[in-house]
Scaffold this active site. Structure first.
Site, PDB file in Angstrom:
ATOM      1  N   GLU A 143      -6.727  -7.804  -0.530  1.00  0.00           N
ATOM      2  CA  GLU A 143      -7.289  -7.709   0.950  1.00  0.00           C
ATOM      3  C   GLU A 143      -8.693  -7.622   0.949  1.00  0.00           C
ATOM      4  O   GLU A 143      -9.267  -6.423   0.465  1.00  0.00           O
ATOM      5  CB  GLU A 143      -6.249  -6.721   1.936  1.00  0.00           C
ATOM      6  CG  GLU A 143      -4.880  -6.803   1.857  1.00  0.00           C
ATOM      7  CD  GLU A 143      -4.282  -5.832   2.627  1.00  0.00           C
ATOM      8  OE1 GLU A 143      -4.963  -5.107   3.524  1.00  0.00           O
ATOM      9  OE2 GLU A 143      -3.114  -5.810   2.764  1.00  0.00           O
ATOM     10  N   GLU A 165       0.933  -1.312  -0.006  1.00  0.00           N
ATOM     11  CA  GLU A 165      -0.001   0.003   0.058  1.00  0.00           C
ATOM     12  C   GLU A 165       0.879   1.087  -0.089  1.00  0.00           C
ATOM     13  O   GLU A 165       1.073   1.967   0.954  1.00  0.00           O
ATOM     14  CB  GLU A 165      -1.001  -0.110   1.349  1.00  0.00           C
ATOM     15  CG  GLU A 165      -2.233  -1.251   1.026  1.00  0.00           C
ATOM     16  CD  GLU A 165      -3.254  -0.945   2.028  1.00  0.00           C
ATOM     17  OE1 GLU A 165      -2.991  -0.212   3.108  1.00  0.00           O
ATOM     18  OE2 GLU A 165      -4.359  -1.516   1.702  1.00  0.00           O
TER      19      GLU A 165
HETATM   20  C1  GAL Z   1      -4.592  -2.427   5.094  1.00  0.00           C
HETATM   21  C2  GAL Z   1      -2.891  -3.137   5.240  1.00  0.00           C
HETATM   22  C3  GAL Z   1      -2.959  -4.212   5.929  1.00  0.00           C
HETATM   23  C4  GAL Z   1      -3.920  -4.041   6.971  1.00  0.00           C
HETATM   24  C5  GAL Z   1      -5.270  -3.886   6.952  1.00  0.00           C
HETATM   25  C6  GAL Z   1      -6.152  -3.688   7.821  1.00  0.00           C
HETATM   26  O1  GAL Z   1      -4.408  -1.205   4.727  1.00  0.00           O
HETATM   27  O2  GAL Z   1      -2.445  -3.229   3.719  1.00  0.00           O
HETATM   28  O3  GAL Z   1      -1.400  -4.536   6.248  1.00  0.00           O
HETATM   29  O4  GAL Z   1      -3.348  -3.132   8.064  1.00  0.00           O
HETATM   30  O5  GAL Z   1      -5.513  -2.645   6.191  1.00  0.00           O
HETATM   31  O6  GAL Z   1      -7.305  -3.465   7.560  1.00  0.00           O
END
Ligand code: GAL
Length: 634
Positions: A312, A142
């Site tokens: 994610e 990110e």
């Molecule tokens: C994203 C990040 C992850 C984790 C996640 C939690 O922004 O890439 O490492 O922190 O959020 O929702």
């Protein structure tokens, strides 16, 4: 589409790994992303690598039939590294160093850190580049998260000066382009120029725009350094996980250098954190607004040659929004199948197991910290079965293109003129209007070819080169161009001859004055309103939509329309349906909360509302959080 999860073997005893891997495979997952924050375990001390545990983790996952996405760990430089060159940390706009103790504390412009990033990337690439388990690489994590694109360090200042010199050649050219005679801001040499922070009042918008362009280039070149090393050692495709509602760097530029774009989808967190109204936050509390996920799917599909995935996926309550509700039953499955409908190659849940320690201990996973299954586990399993059942899907050609420009976002942010003129919100509103009419949309960069589409929407493009006007002139379908388009030159000045500048050949009109309206103020037309922004237009064209009294809001020059205000939903709906009719595209007015997307072979419908909704096209009643999938005939 493959399903997977984000896994942190370094968080759990090694004795647990084989069982985790077995359970992942049993759940229907076949991909697992690891490694992106593990630098302190890979290299606990300078030059001393501990590969053993990572080798065994990769082997264990592979033995269970899982493919690995391996991340470079550069978002989390370890303490020893920061201590060895303390000036590698990012400096924020107020001039404060961003300390060690969380993540993303590095400065993109620090050459010493860039060398370290290349060194650790090379070490990983050499060790795992040919490993049969490695199906994909993820660079860093990110870019820009936690407000880290714009850095105001000495390293950034030095590279900014070089960047300016390469762009302008002479400082006189820069002074002229920026208009530095204003307020005696003229420079005698590039070495006198600083980043635009810490000025008494606003810095020159041209200075800011170049700083943003520079900072965006820094992200792209940092990424490219890793990409080139990975490519030397591995044939596996490379991705980066982009964020939601994030415009701080040009994702099209980074996307050009990777093989697959991916993004991190947290619909409930985004609903809570962004501009949505109190009513929307209440109505879609546990579902997320129905266009949030789709908007990003369509945006990132346009970033890396059409290849993309979700790295994610929110599986339950997150830990980082102001309030963190749980998804409605069915939503994890819905979000998964919606990604499939939009053409994702993979979707990976964040995370496998909820961590009982550290910053994200309140963030749900597929498993609870005690390893029992959390609510999302059965939905992931159901989604895996549904994907298996439906079979491979090919994306259908979209009828509408929506032009998205990162530079436009910067221009609107640097000089909003009215504080509610927010680029992302404008684009999102126009996108939602297309989706409410059941249209499939591609979100494309201003450089994209438009010939395949029947409708093109340009919510705003303040800096619109004449090549863009030529492209729209050649475009045979219906197009709609929004307020402020063509209102600035490359160097952030008002164009000679006034806006819309280089767009005048396709838009024969002149914007003579603009006004922004405070929150709550609106002007009403016949069944529609405008708010936030309205322009005074001089033109021989008769307005197609005007306010009582005759002030023109929408002007039409054959197939090309210009909207000189911030339109409400009902004006947008009218414009979209009129354009679709002219372009011969069928629309389906969808009930509140229902959204559709076609693949080459199937029609998917998603019910985002909290009550059952009837889908007229198939006659089905879809439960809240439900998905209907119909094979298309022919
Ligand atoms: C994203 C990040 C992850 C984790 C996640 C939690 O922004 O890439 O490492 O922190 O959020 O929702």
């Amino acid at each position: 589409m493959k399903l997977g999860c984000c896994y942190y073997p370094e968080h759990w005893p090694e004795t647990q790994w084989a069982d985790d891997a077995r359970r992942m495979a049993e759940m229907g997952l076949s991909l697992v992303r690891i490694g992106e924050f593990a630098w302190s375990r890979i290299e606990p001390e300078p030059g001393r690598f501990e590969w053993g545990w990572l080798d065994r983790a990769v082997e264990t996952l592979h033995a269970a039939g899982l493919d690995v996405i391996l991340g470079t760990p550069t978002a989390t430089p370890p303490k020893w590294l920061v201590d060895s060159m303390p000036d590698m940390v990012a400096i924020d706009e107020q001039g404060h160093p961003r300390g060690f103790g969380s993540r993303r504390h590095y400065c993109f412009s620090h050459t010493g850190y860039r060398a370290e990033s290349q060194r650790i990337t090379r070490a990983l690439a050499e060790r795992y580049g040919k490993h049969p388990a490695i199906a994909m690489w993820q660079t860093d994590n990110e870019y820009g998260c936690h407000d880290t694109v714009l850095a105001f360090s000495g390293a950034a200042a030095a590279r900014f000066r070089e960047w300016l010199e390469a762009r302008y050649g002479t400082v006189d050219a820069l002074n002229a382009a920026w208009g530095n005679v204003f307020w005696s801001m003229e420079y005698r040499g590039f070495d006198e120029i600083d980043p635009p922070n810490l000025t008494v009042t606003e810095a020159n918008p041209a200075h800011w725009l170049d700083y943003r362009r520079f900072a965006s280039d820094e992200v792209a070149s940092f990424n490219l350094e890793q990409v080139e090393i990975l490519r030397e050692h591995s044939a596996a495709p490379i991705t980066h996980n982009f964020m939601g509602f994030f415009t701080e760097f040009d994702h099209h530029a980074v996307g050009r250098e990777i093989d697959i774009a991916s993004w991190d989808s947290y619909p409930l967190g985004f609903l809570e954190q962004f501009w949505f109204s109190e009513d929307e936050k209440r109505d879609y509390l546990r579902q997320g607004h129905p266009d949030i996920a789709a908007f990003h799917h369509d945006l990132y599909r346009g970033c890396a040659n059409g290849r993309w995935g979700v790295m994610e996926q929110q599986p339950g309550p997150v830990n980082w929004a102001r309030f963190n509700p749980a998804p409605l039953p069915g939503m994890v499955r819905l979000w998964t199948l919606e990604a499939m409908a939009h053409g994702a190659e993979f979707l990976s849940y964040f995370r496998w197991r909820q961590a009982p320690f550290a910053q994200e201990q309140m963030h749900a996973g597929l498993l609870r910290p005690d390893s029992s299954e959390a609510e999302a586990a059965s939905e992931a399993r159901e989604a895996a079965q549904a994907i298996e059942r439906i079979g491979e899907q090919k994306t259908a050609a979209a009828s509408a293109a929506l032009v998205f420009s990162y530079e436009a976002a910067w221009v609107c942010g640097i000089q909003p003129q009215g504080r509610s003129f927010r680029y992302l919100e404008l684009v999102y509103e126009w996108y939602s209007a297309l989706r409410r009419q059941g249209l499939d949309v591609d979100i494309v960069s201003p450089d994209a070819a438009l010939d395949f589409y029947r409708m093109v929407l340009v919510p705003t493009l303040p800096i619109a080169p004449s090549a863009f006007a030529d492209k729209l002139a050649d475009f045979g379908g219906a197009s709609l161009i929004g307020p402020r388009s063509g209102s600035k030159t490359e160097s952030f000045t008002i164009p000679p001859g006034l806006p819309p500048g280089d767009l005048r050949p396709i838009l024969p009109l002149t914007v003579t004055r603009v006004e922004s309206l405070r929150d709550g103020v609106q002007e009403s037309g016949d069944g529609w309103t405008i708010s936030r922004w309205i322009e005074d237009i001089e033109s021989d064209l008769e307005p197609e939509f005007a306010l009582p009294g005759g002030r023109g809001v929408v002007f039409r020059n054959d197939g090309i329309r210009y909207c000189a205000a911030w339109p409400d939903r009902s004006l947008l709906d009218r414009l979209v349906t009129a354009m679709a009719t002219e372009a011969g595209v069928e629309t389906v007015a969808l009930p509140e909360g229902l959204r559709i997307r076609r693949t080459a072979t199937h029609l998917f419908a998603f019910n985002y509302s909290a009550s059952p909704v009837r889908f007229d096209l198939t006659g089905e009643v879809i439960d809240p959080g439900g998905v209907s999938i119909t094979a298309l005939e022919g």
